[in-house]
Structure formats: structure tokens, C-alpha cells
Write a protein that holds these residues in place. Structure first.
Motif, PDB file in Angstrom:
ATOM      1  N   CYS A  73      47.439  51.497  41.963  1.00  0.00           N
ATOM      2  CA  CYS A  73      47.719  51.647  43.390  1.00  0.00           C
ATOM      3  C   CYS A  73      47.775  50.273  44.058  1.00  0.00           C
ATOM      4  O   CYS A  73      47.434  49.250  43.445  1.00  0.00           O
ATOM      5  N   ARG A  74      48.187  50.267  45.314  1.00  0.00           N
ATOM      6  CA  ARG A  74      48.308  49.018  46.062  1.00  0.00           C
ATOM      7  C   ARG A  74      47.007  48.214  46.009  1.00  0.00           C
ATOM      8  O   ARG A  74      45.929  48.743  46.255  1.00  0.00           O
ATOM      9  N   GLY A  75      47.133  46.927  45.646  1.00  0.00           N
ATOM     10  CA  GLY A  75      45.966  46.057  45.585  1.00  0.00           C
ATOM     11  C   GLY A  75      45.302  45.968  44.228  1.00  0.00           C
ATOM     12  O   GLY A  75      44.359  45.192  44.054  1.00  0.00           O
ATOM     13  N   ASP A  76      45.796  46.733  43.241  1.00  0.00           N
ATOM     14  CA  ASP A  76      45.212  46.660  41.903  1.00  0.00           C
ATOM     15  C   ASP A  76      45.623  45.357  41.212  1.00  0.00           C
ATOM     16  O   ASP A  76      46.707  44.822  41.440  1.00  0.00           O
ATOM     17  N   LEU A  77      44.741  44.871  40.355  1.00  0.00           N
ATOM     18  CA  LEU A  77      45.015  43.671  39.564  1.00  0.00           C
ATOM     19  C   LEU A  77      45.534  44.095  38.196  1.00  0.00           C
ATOM     20  O   LEU A  77      44.891  44.879  37.498  1.00  0.00           O
ATOM     21  N   LEU A  78      46.699  43.562  37.821  1.00  0.00           N
ATOM     22  CA  LEU A  78      47.316  43.846  36.529  1.00  0.00           C
ATOM     23  C   LEU A  78      47.404  42.559  35.723  1.00  0.00           C
ATOM     24  O   LEU A  78      47.335  41.456  36.268  1.00  0.00           O
ATOM     25  N   TYR A  79      47.565  42.716  34.414  1.00  0.00           N
ATOM     26  CA  TYR A  79      47.742  41.544  33.553  1.00  0.00           C
ATOM     27  C   TYR A  79      48.901  41.808  32.591  1.00  0.00           C
ATOM     28  O   TYR A  79      48.910  42.814  31.871  1.00  0.00           O
ATOM     29  N   PRO A  87      48.094  37.153  35.215  1.00  0.00           N
ATOM     30  CA  PRO A  87      47.661  38.176  36.163  1.00  0.00           C
ATOM     31  C   PRO A  87      48.643  38.307  37.318  1.00  0.00           C
ATOM     32  O   PRO A  87      49.314  37.343  37.694  1.00  0.00           O
ATOM     33  N   VAL A  88      48.722  39.478  37.901  1.00  0.00           N
ATOM     34  CA  VAL A  88      49.602  39.703  39.047  1.00  0.00           C
ATOM     35  C   VAL A  88      49.037  40.857  39.866  1.00  0.00           C
ATOM     36  O   VAL A  88      48.478  41.808  39.322  1.00  0.00           O
ATOM     37  N   TRP A  89      49.180  40.746  41.172  1.00  0.00           N
ATOM     38  CA  TRP A  89      48.756  41.831  42.054  1.00  0.00           C
ATOM     39  C   TRP A  89      49.858  42.872  42.168  1.00  0.00           C
ATOM     40  O   TRP A  89      51.036  42.536  42.182  1.00  0.00           O
ATOM     41  N   TRP A  90      49.465  44.123  42.277  1.00  0.00           N
ATOM     42  CA  TRP A  90      50.434  45.184  42.533  1.00  0.00           C
ATOM     43  C   TRP A  90      50.301  45.615  43.991  1.00  0.00           C
ATOM     44  O   TRP A  90      49.248  46.038  44.427  1.00  0.00           O
ATOM     45  N   ALA A 114      39.392  39.056  43.367  1.00  0.00           N
ATOM     46  CA  ALA A 114      40.248  37.931  43.718  1.00  0.00           C
ATOM     47  C   ALA A 114      39.824  36.684  42.943  1.00  0.00           C
ATOM     48  O   ALA A 114      40.670  35.911  42.465  1.00  0.00           O
ATOM     49  N   PHE A 115      38.518  36.483  42.806  1.00  0.00           N
ATOM     50  CA  PHE A 115      38.026  35.375  41.988  1.00  0.00           C
ATOM     51  C   PHE A 115      38.476  35.563  40.542  1.00  0.00           C
ATOM     52  O   PHE A 115      38.905  34.602  39.877  1.00  0.00           O
ATOM     53  N   HIS A 116      38.415  36.790  40.045  1.00  0.00           N
ATOM     54  CA  HIS A 116      38.823  37.069  38.664  1.00  0.00           C
ATOM     55  C   HIS A 116      40.310  36.774  38.470  1.00  0.00           C
ATOM     56  O   HIS A 116      40.722  36.288  37.408  1.00  0.00           O
ATOM     57  N   TYR A 117      41.111  37.050  39.483  1.00  0.00           N
ATOM     58  CA  TYR A 117      42.551  36.732  39.409  1.00  0.00           C
ATOM     59  C   TYR A 117      42.742  35.249  39.109  1.00  0.00           C
ATOM     60  O   TYR A 117      43.525  34.869  38.223  1.00  0.00           O
ATOM     61  N   TYR A 118      42.019  34.395  39.834  1.00  0.00           N
ATOM     62  CA  TYR A 118      42.186  32.950  39.629  1.00  0.00           C
ATOM     63  C   TYR A 118      41.595  32.506  38.292  1.00  0.00           C
ATOM     64  O   TYR A 118      42.137  31.593  37.643  1.00  0.00           O
ATOM     65  N   LEU A 119      40.517  33.139  37.861  1.00  0.00           N
ATOM     66  CA  LEU A 119      39.990  32.843  36.529  1.00  0.00           C
ATOM     67  C   LEU A 119      41.023  33.170  35.457  1.00  0.00           C
ATOM     68  O   LEU A 119      41.268  32.371  34.542  1.00  0.00           O
ATOM     69  N   LEU A 120      41.635  34.346  35.560  1.00  0.00           N
ATOM     70  CA  LEU A 120      42.636  34.759  34.574  1.00  0.00           C
ATOM     71  C   LEU A 120      43.866  33.851  34.620  1.00  0.00           C
ATOM     72  O   LEU A 120      44.466  33.542  33.587  1.00  0.00           O
ATOM     73  N   ASP A 121      44.235  33.428  35.813  1.00  0.00           N
ATOM     74  CA  ASP A 121      45.363  32.507  35.959  1.00  0.00           C
ATOM     75  C   ASP A 121      45.052  31.199  35.235  1.00  0.00           C
ATOM     76  O   ASP A 121      45.898  30.652  34.510  1.00  0.00           O
ATOM     77  N   ASP A 122      43.838  30.700  35.402  1.00  0.00           N
ATOM     78  CA  ASP A 122      43.428  29.462  34.748  1.00  0.00           C
ATOM     79  C   ASP A 122      43.322  29.645  33.237  1.00  0.00           C
ATOM     80  O   ASP A 122      43.776  28.788  32.465  1.00  0.00           O
ATOM     81  N   VAL A 123      42.748  30.750  32.804  1.00  0.00           N
ATOM     82  CA  VAL A 123      42.635  31.034  31.370  1.00  0.00           C
ATOM     83  C   VAL A 123      44.014  31.095  30.725  1.00  0.00           C
ATOM     84  O   VAL A 123      44.247  30.540  29.645  1.00  0.00           O
ATOM     85  N   THR A 124      44.950  31.771  31.385  1.00  0.00           N
ATOM     86  CA  THR A 124      46.301  31.909  30.845  1.00  0.00           C
ATOM     87  C   THR A 124      46.979  30.554  30.718  1.00  0.00           C
ATOM     88  O   THR A 124      47.626  30.254  29.706  1.00  0.00           O
ATOM     89  N   ARG A 125      46.836  29.720  31.752  1.00  0.00           N
ATOM     90  CA  ARG A 125      47.451  28.386  31.718  1.00  0.00           C
ATOM     91  C   ARG A 125      46.906  27.582  30.541  1.00  0.00           C
ATOM     92  O   ARG A 125      47.664  26.925  29.826  1.00  0.00           O
ATOM     93  N   ARG A 126      45.595  27.650  30.327  1.00  0.00           N
ATOM     94  CA  ARG A 126      44.999  26.893  29.231  1.00  0.00           C
ATOM     95  C   ARG A 126      45.448  27.428  27.871  1.00  0.00           C
ATOM     96  O   ARG A 126      45.695  26.665  26.942  1.00  0.00           O
ATOM     97  N   MET A 127      45.576  28.748  27.749  1.00  0.00           N
ATOM     98  CA  MET A 127      46.033  29.328  26.481  1.00  0.00           C
ATOM     99  C   MET A 127      47.475  28.937  26.202  1.00  0.00           C
ATOM    100  O   MET A 127      47.848  28.670  25.061  1.00  0.00           O
ATOM    101  N   LYS A 128      48.302  28.889  27.250  1.00  0.00           N
ATOM    102  CA  LYS A 128      49.690  28.459  27.073  1.00  0.00           C
ATOM    103  C   LYS A 128      49.750  27.010  26.600  1.00  0.00           C
ATOM    104  O   LYS A 128      50.530  26.664  25.709  1.00  0.00           O
TER     105      LYS A 128
END
Length: 413
Positions: A73-79, A87-90, A114-128
Motif C-alpha cells: 500500500c501507499r508508503g510501503d518500503l520495497l526492495y 530500496p524504493v518507496w511505493w 525511513a532510516f532503514h531506507y537510507y541504510l539499504l541505499d547505502d548497503v546497496t551502493r557498497r555492494m555494487k
């Protein structure tokens, strides 16, 4: 080690921060794979990767009755975990998410989403970065659940997310301004380069309907169209005269700074310039192989040599044409579509001098050309300013994430 910090399995962190497996504070739900027979033309939309990345706006639908955790639903966090990662917001209506997407729910007493979104964004960048590219072959649900993450006190998580989301909001505003300016540029180019300024009478031409006092000429007569002596790899050096290929011209045409440049010896440059000439201010360069049709108007103090076959070179341009007007016309969809048509028809698309000479250019009087060029140049300059502004905020965000997500800089609540 600084006072107030400790060594952990994921690096040095503040003493009051925890380290947990993601599964301890978040639940990752798999999406569902679908058979072609299960797609419908209406019902609940099914989110696929292209719907999240913006590369596809069309949705499939389903009327299957699924467990509640397989809806978002609106506002859910997806990966996104396949081909495209992150990560991306729906923010759409209630939907079903496809197999290549996870939905994430949180223990809200321990982890701010919201904090988890930025953690996942950072984790993804490092894995890339660690996988040397955008393809991460070993991202699995089990691996993500076991991944260790830092866990500041909840109020600090929320403050960090607020700071980073403020920067994101600014970037979104700039993106909107860029989109609006690009739309304005597209509309102005279409109108000014075909209808001109203030005309009421028109005539048919090889380019369609144009003002009655405009000319249409073949590109064959607008200047001297040539290429340049081929430079061999043996002549490359680490310093000297910049050697621009199609790659570099494409970057310059987009207003970007060059990521890399190769060079030739100054003595070799002087030899080629004496024998064959070299681009000078007011000359136009066009990429002819690979990325076709990138346009660069050579500026004062530009000094470089370039490779035969990758670029076409227009010099000694007729004084009936304002060079800035010509550059804008070459960059327009009108001319780019013509380039695309004449470049096709072989196993590898290429723009040859023979093909280029089949094209046409409109010629208003020189004063009108200059007025048109001035208007369009102001739009391009605005886009360059906005792009630089966006890059500045992206760098700011990157620096803030490095500092805030590791606790190197603490925030007061």
C-alpha cells in the motif's frame, strides 16, 4: 579510538548504537511469480521492476486472492533485488508486487523505516562497488535477512532520516525543474527552428512548412565536412594534447565534465595540425560511430586532436549561418531524427560524410538566427546550472550518509 566509540563487526560505531541482523528488526516478504494465463486487463495492479524504475508505465493486473502480506500500500518500503537493485518507496494504490521485489515491514519500536531506507541505499551502493558494477549476483533474501546493520537509538534514527530526506526533497525539486525546463526547451526548439519568430506567411520546403523568407540548403554547402588523421594507440601518452574520441565529445555535448582523457604528444599534435589541421573555435564536431549525433561547438582555448572515423568535423562554416544557431539546429529532434534515418540500413549504424551531405538545414536571416540561438542558449545554460546544482546536492547527501549512518557525526534530538 575516539572516546564514546566501540569496535563492532561492521566497524567503529558509537557505544550506544547496537548491531543486529536485519531479520531481528525487519521482515522481508517475497513477491509472487505469475504465469501468463494469470494476467488480467483489470483488477489489482502488479508492480514489476520497470514500474519502479520508470522505464515502463504499463501495468499488468491480477484478480487472484493472495495473503495480505503479498499486497503493498501507499508508503510501503520495497526492495528491488534482480537486475536493478535498491530500496524504493511505493506511493501508488494498493498493489501486488512481483517476484523480483521484496516488501519490508519493520519493528517500529526498534527500527524507523525511513532510516532503514537510507541504510539499504547505502548497503546497496557498497555492494555494487564491491561487485564492480550494477549486477550483484549473490543478493538473496536469506543473505539480506542475515546482514548486520547498525542500530542507533530510535530518536536518532528518525533525526538522521529527517536530515537526509530534506536533501532528497531538494533533489526532487531540482529534478522537477529540470523536467519542466527540458519540456520548455523541446517546445521552443520545435517552434523556433521551424516557425521562427513572428512569421505569418509560410511555404513548403524539403523540411516541411517554413517561413517564406527562409532558405533551405543542403548540409553539403554549409562548410567543409571532413574527418581527421587516425591516431594510433602507440601515440597515446599520459600527458600532452587531449585526444578526444566520440566518448569525450558525447560527454561534452551533455555538459558533463570529462571522466577520463587520453593524450598524444605535443610534437605529434603539431605534426597532424600542420598536415591535416585541427579543430578551431567555431568548428562543429559530430559523433559518427557508436553514439551517433552528439554535437559539440568548439570553444575558444579548446585544444585537442581526435580520431578519424569516430567524429565528423565541419569547418569553414559559411557566414550565412550563425554557428550557435547551427549547433542548436543540429541538436534538435528534427535534425537528430534525420540523422537516425540516414544512419540506418547496415549491420552497424554509422553516419558517413556521404550520408550527412543528404541532409538539410534551414537558414533564416542572420539576425533572426542570432535571436533564436540566444533564446535556446539561455535554456541550455539554465539546464547546466540545474544539473550542477543537483550534482552538488547529491555530493552533499553522499557525504552526509557517510557521516551520519556511521555515527561519525552525531545529531542532537
Amino acid at each position: 579510538m575516539m572516546e564514546g566509540y566501540k569496535e563492532t563487526k561492521i566497524g567503529i560505531l558509537p557505544k550506544d548504537w547496537g548491531v543486529v541482523k536485519q531479520v531481528e528488526v525487519a521482515t522481508f516478504f517475497n513477491g509472487r511469480a505469475y504465469k501468463l494465463s494469470e494476467w488480467e486487463t483489470e483488477g489489482i495492479p502488479v508492480i514489476r521492476l520497470q514500474n519502479l524504475t520508470g522505464s515502463g508505465k504499463e501495468y499488468y493486473y491480477s484478480n487472484l486472492q493472495l495473503p495480505e502480506h503479498q499486497y503493498c500500500c501507499r508508503g510501503d518500503l520495497l526492495y528491488m533485488w534482480s537486475a536493478t537493485f535498491g530500496p524504493v518507496w511505493w506511493f501508488g494504490e494498493k498493489a501486488i508486487f512481483h517476484y523480483h521485489i521484496w516488501k519490508i515491514e519493520h519493528n517500529q519500536e526498534k527500527l524507523d523505516r525511513a532510516f532503514h531506507y537510507y541504510l539499504l541505499d547505502d548497503v546497496t551502493r557498497r555492494m555494487k562497488n564491491e561487485s564492480h558494477g550494477s549486477t550483484m549476483m549473490h543478493v538473496t533474501k536469506g543473505g539480506m535477512e542475515k546482514l548486520l546493520i547498525q542500530l542507533p537509538p530510535l530518536p536518532e534514527q528518525q533525526k538522521i532520516a529527517d536530515i537526509l530526506s530534506t536533501v532528497d526533497a531538494k533533489i526532487e525539486v531540482i529534478d522537477q525543474q529540470i523536467t519542466e525546463t527540458q519540456d520548455l526547451k523541446k517546445g521552443l526548439m520545435q517552434r523556433l527552428l521551424i516557425k521562427g519568430i513572428g512569421h505569418t506567411e509560410f511555404k513548403d520546403s524539403a523540411l516541411g512548412e517554413i517561413p517564406v523568407d527562409w532558405e533551405v540548403v543542403s548540409t553539403d554547402i554549409i562548410g567543409e565536412i571532413t574527418s581527421s588523421k587516425r591516431v594510433h594507440k602507440a601515440d597515446y601518452t599520459n600527458k600532452g594534447i587531449p585526444f578526444f574520441r566520440g566518448k569525450e565529445i558525447t560527454q561534452l555535448a551533455k555538459g558533463k565534465k570529462l571522466n577520463s582523457t587520453v593524450y598524444i604528444k605535443e610534437s605529434k599534435f603539431q605534426e597532424f595540425r600542420e598536415k591535416y589541421g585541427a579543430p578551431e573555435a567555431g568548428d562543429v564536431l559530430i559523433t559518427a560511430v557508436g553514439t551517433i549525433g552528439s554535437i559539440y561547438l568548439v570553444k575558444e582555448n579548446d585544444e585537442f586532436y581526435f580520431k578519424d572515423g569516430n567524429l565528423m568535423w565541419i569547418r569553414k562554416i559559411t557566414n550565412k549561418l550563425d554557428k550557435s544557431f547551427l549547433m542548436h539546429y543540429f541538436r534538435s529532434n528534427i535534425f537528430q531524427n534525420s540523422i537516425d534515418i540516414v544512419s540506418s540500413g547496415s549491420s552497424q549504424k554509422a553516419l558517413t560524410i556521404v550520408k550527412f551531405k543528404r541532409l538539410f538545414v534551414p537558414i533564416p536571416n542572420i539576425v533572426e538566427q542570432q535571436k533564436i540561438a540566444e533564446i535556446l542558449t539561455s535554456i541550455y545554460e539554465k539546464l547546466e546550472v540545474l544539473s550542477e546544482k543537483k550534482a552538488t546536492y547529491q555530493e552533499l547527501k553522499k557525504g552526509l550518509m557517510q557521516q551520519l549512518l556511521t555515527g561519525k557525526v552525531r545529531v542532537t534530538v
